[in-house]
Design an enzyme around this catalytic site. Structure first.
Site, short mmCIF file in Angstrom:
data_model
loop_
_atom_site.label_atom_id
_atom_site.label_comp_id
_atom_site.label_asym_id
_atom_site.label_seq_id
_atom_site.Cartn_x
_atom_site.Cartn_y
_atom_site.Cartn_z
N LYS A 1 0.86 -1.18 0.00
CA LYS A 1 0.00 0.00 0.00
C LYS A 1 0.89 1.22 0.00
CE LYS A 1 -3.99 2.03 0.39
NZ LYS A 1 -3.63 2.71 -0.89
N LYS B 1 5.35 1.75 -3.10
CA LYS B 1 5.22 3.12 -3.65
C LYS B 1 5.49 3.04 -5.13
CE LYS B 1 4.57 7.43 -2.27
NZ LYS B 1 3.81 7.99 -1.14
N ASP C 1 -0.27 10.82 -4.50
CA ASP C 1 0.88 11.46 -3.83
C ASP C 1 1.11 12.74 -4.65
OD1 ASP C 1 3.19 10.81 -1.75
OD2 ASP C 1 4.19 11.66 -3.48
N ASN D 1 -2.53 18.95 -1.80
CA ASN D 1 -3.53 18.26 -0.97
C ASN D 1 -3.19 18.34 0.52
OD1 ASN D 1 -4.01 15.50 0.54
ND2 ASN D 1 -5.74 15.85 -0.81
P1 NDP Z 1 0.52 17.74 -4.22
O1 NDP Z 1 0.99 17.39 -5.57
O2 NDP Z 1 -0.94 17.92 -3.99
O3 NDP Z 1 1.27 19.08 -3.73
C1 NDP Z 1 2.65 19.13 -3.67
C2 NDP Z 1 3.07 20.50 -3.18
O4 NDP Z 1 4.47 20.48 -2.92
C3 NDP Z 1 2.87 21.59 -4.23
O5 NDP Z 1 2.64 22.81 -3.57
C4 NDP Z 1 4.21 21.61 -4.96
O6 NDP Z 1 4.53 22.84 -5.57
C5 NDP Z 1 5.17 21.36 -3.82
N1 NDP Z 1 6.37 20.69 -4.33
C6 NDP Z 1 6.43 19.49 -4.96
N2 NDP Z 1 7.69 19.21 -5.32
C7 NDP Z 1 8.42 20.24 -4.91
C8 NDP Z 1 9.79 20.54 -4.99
N3 NDP Z 1 10.68 19.70 -5.56
N4 NDP Z 1 10.20 21.71 -4.42
C9 NDP Z 1 9.33 22.54 -3.82
N5 NDP Z 1 8.02 22.31 -3.74
C10 NDP Z 1 7.57 21.19 -4.27
O7 NDP Z 1 1.11 16.62 -3.24
P2 NDP Z 1 0.62 16.20 -1.79
O8 NDP Z 1 0.12 17.39 -1.06
O9 NDP Z 1 -0.24 15.01 -1.93
O10 NDP Z 1 1.99 15.69 -1.14
C11 NDP Z 1 2.86 16.56 -0.42
C12 NDP Z 1 3.80 15.73 0.43
O11 NDP Z 1 3.03 14.95 1.37
C13 NDP Z 1 4.67 14.72 -0.31
O12 NDP Z 1 5.91 14.60 0.36
C14 NDP Z 1 3.91 13.42 -0.16
O13 NDP Z 1 4.73 12.29 -0.28
C15 NDP Z 1 3.40 13.57 1.26
N6 NDP Z 1 2.25 12.75 1.61
C16 NDP Z 1 1.08 12.84 0.90
C17 NDP Z 1 0.00 12.07 1.25
C18 NDP Z 1 -1.33 12.22 0.59
O14 NDP Z 1 -2.29 11.66 1.12
N7 NDP Z 1 -1.45 12.96 -0.49
C19 NDP Z 1 0.11 11.05 2.33
C20 NDP Z 1 1.34 11.12 3.08
C21 NDP Z 1 2.37 11.92 2.69
P3 NDP Z 1 4.61 22.92 -7.19
O15 NDP Z 1 3.19 22.94 -7.63
O16 NDP Z 1 5.36 24.17 -7.47
O17 NDP Z 1 5.35 21.68 -7.64
#
Ligand code: NDP
Length: 451
Positions: free
Chosen positions: A95, A131, A171, A246
């Site tokens: 998962k 993953k 993610d 998210n």
């Molecule tokens: P989203 O794609 O919804 O949002 C990602 C956010 O992070 C955006 O604001 C994006 O900005 C920014 N971002 C991504 N890559 C980079 C980078 N290299 N440098 C700076 N900013 C960056 O993803 P999520 O909100 O789902 O995920 C965010 C984090 O949470 C990740 O680490 C993910 O693994 C973790 N996570 C998510 C879960 C989930 O349920 N969704 C569960 C557990 C952990 P931009 O648009 O400019 O790229």
């Protein structure tokens, strides 16, 4: 085994792991943290140090890499690379989410899959760790391009997943739209209504209430638990949040519902600080409807908001910090700034957003530090609840899911806190989460024999 011989054994294992998995710095970083945490456990409980156990845990059960060809709206052909790392299934089906971002490579997917094993074990919900993702960049792509990419990606992925085998979710870069296209293609290829094959679905066709909210809400709940151990509460605290996806959006929402003040959000180009607190409706309109940048927020919000291009969101003074964007986004210098500004707690909404040096600085300064594998486990926990609802062809009310989420986060906090105390590291949630997660997976692996 003494503490020092445990450390020596784990250090040589680390050297061997890095030799066998070259050019995968994120995987090295994630595995190093876990291996370093396990020394007191190995010293106290030699059965966990037996040869082969930890070596098996560090080796994915299966790694799949595949070609993803697709055509853009102009007819040009692109070739991306798809990944699924099925890391450990001792506790249940693999998962873990799918990430679509140009930075995705095998090492990134392995770091995320490795973290996922322990995180999923901490939820206590019977899910293994995996993953996946692709180096595809959805930014600037039309809906039909994203759909064609998802369909091509699923053309291969469907061979490897299933409700009892491997259950992907979202993610970075994979939200409700992408899960919809992926599920549709899976259903078409297999001719099966197998709702439990993917989580993060829309509620109208098999999704769970509160799944989009779960990671951010869970991270705030975890911060609240850490603060309450110190006789404080979230209400009235100022909070800095990074990201605007998210996790960040729902972290901000839950902070507001808890009476805290969320002052910031960011993307990879810069951050916004809003003295009046982030206007969630405006942020949602810009990010979720228009898929635009956070700079747009400052332009429309008026005098209370300021956009800082290329800046570090951690420069904004706060009581609590929520790194919720991506790995290694909070470094040594940022940690020093946060400490200087009096931060009390840091809760990792993202996976491994804080560098090891920064974690050390925060812990040394007495800041309550919630590592991602505990603090952001709410997302995968509600995914597991979505699987339960799918298996029973049932659908729960948002209140029921939120109550269960809150209980799960309290349990994760308690078990990590108590495990850290038991192994001589009071208040160290990193050690607590790594040992508690490891114990659960290791017990299952030992019981199931050498496989
Ligand atoms: P989203 O794609 O919804 O949002 C990602 C956010 O992070 C955006 O604001 C994006 O900005 C920014 N971002 C991504 N890559 C980079 C980078 N290299 N440098 C700076 N900013 C960056 O993803 P999520 O909100 O789902 O995920 C965010 C984090 O949470 C990740 O680490 C993910 O693994 C973790 N996570 C998510 C879960 C989930 O349920 N969704 C569960 C557990 C952990 P931009 O648009 O400019 O790229």
């Amino acid at each position: 085994m003494t503490l020092s011989s445990s450390k020596t054994r784990l250090a040589s294992l680390r050297t061997e792991l890095e030799r066998r998995n070259p050019a995968e710095p994120e995987f090295h970083q994630a595995s190093r943290e876990v291996l370093e945490s396990l020394a007191p456990l190995f010293a106290a409980r030699p059965e966990y140090a037996q040869p082969g156990l930890i070596e098996r845990l560090c080796e994915p059960e299966r790694q799949i890499i595949f070609r993803v060809p697709w055509q853009d709206d102009g007819g040009t052909v692109h070739v991306n690379r798809g990944f699924r790392v099925e890391f450990n299934s001792a506790l249940g089906p693999y998962k873990g989410g799918l990430r679509f971002h140009p930075s995705v490579n095998l090492g990134v997917v392995k770091f995320l899959g490795f973290e996922q094993i322990f995180k999923n074990a901490l939820t206590g919900l019977g899910i293994g760790g995996g993953k996946g993702g692709s180096d595809f960049d959805p930014r600037g792509r039309s809906d039909s391009e994203v759909m064609r990419f998802c369909q091509s990606f699923m053309m291969e992925l469907h061979r490897h997943i299933g409700e009892h085998t491997d259950v992907p979710a979202g993610d970075i870069g994979v939200g409700g739209r992408e899960i919809g296209y992926l599920f549709g293609q899976y259903r078409r290829i297999t001719n099966r209504w197998e709702a439990g094959v993917l989580t993060g679905k829309a509620e109208a066709w098999g999704g769970s209430a509160m799944r989009p909210q779960a990671t951010g809400y869970g991270s705030v709940l975890f911060a609240g638990e850490m603060l309450s151990r110190r006789g404080e509460e979230l209400a009235g605290q100022s909070a800095v949040v990074s990201g605007s996806g998210n996790v960040a959006v729902h972290t901000i929402e839950k902070l507001m519902r808890s009476g805290a003040h969320a002052l910031t959000c960011s993307d990879s180009e810069g951050y916004v600080v809003d003295e009046k607190g982030i206007d969630l409706e405006l942020l949602r309109q810009i990010k979720e409807v228009e898929r635009a940048r956070v700079s747009e927020y400052a332009e429309r919000r008026g005098a209370s908001a300021r956009y800082v291009p290329g800046g570090r969101v951690w420069d904004v003074p706060c009581d609590v910090a929520f790194p919720s964007a991506t790995q290694n986004e909070l470094d040594r210098q940022d940690a020093l700034t946060l400490v200087r500004n009096g931060v009390k707690a840091v809760s990792e909404g993202a996976n491994m957003p804080t560098t090891p040096e920064a974690v050390g600085i925060l812990q040394e300064a007495g800041v309550a530090f919630g590592p991602g594998k505990a603090a952001n486990a709410g997302g995968v926990a509600v995914s597991a609840l979505e699987m339960r609802q799918n298996a029973a062809r049932d659908s729960w009310t948002p209140e029921r899911v939120e109550d269960e989420l809150a209980q799960i986060m309290r349990d994760i906090h308690r078990v990590t806190y108590e495990t850290a105390e038991r192994y001589g590291a009071p208040g160290d949630y990193v050690t607590g989460a790594n040992i508690a997660g490891f114990e659960r997976v290791a017990d299952a692996m030992l019981a199931q024999g050498l496989i």
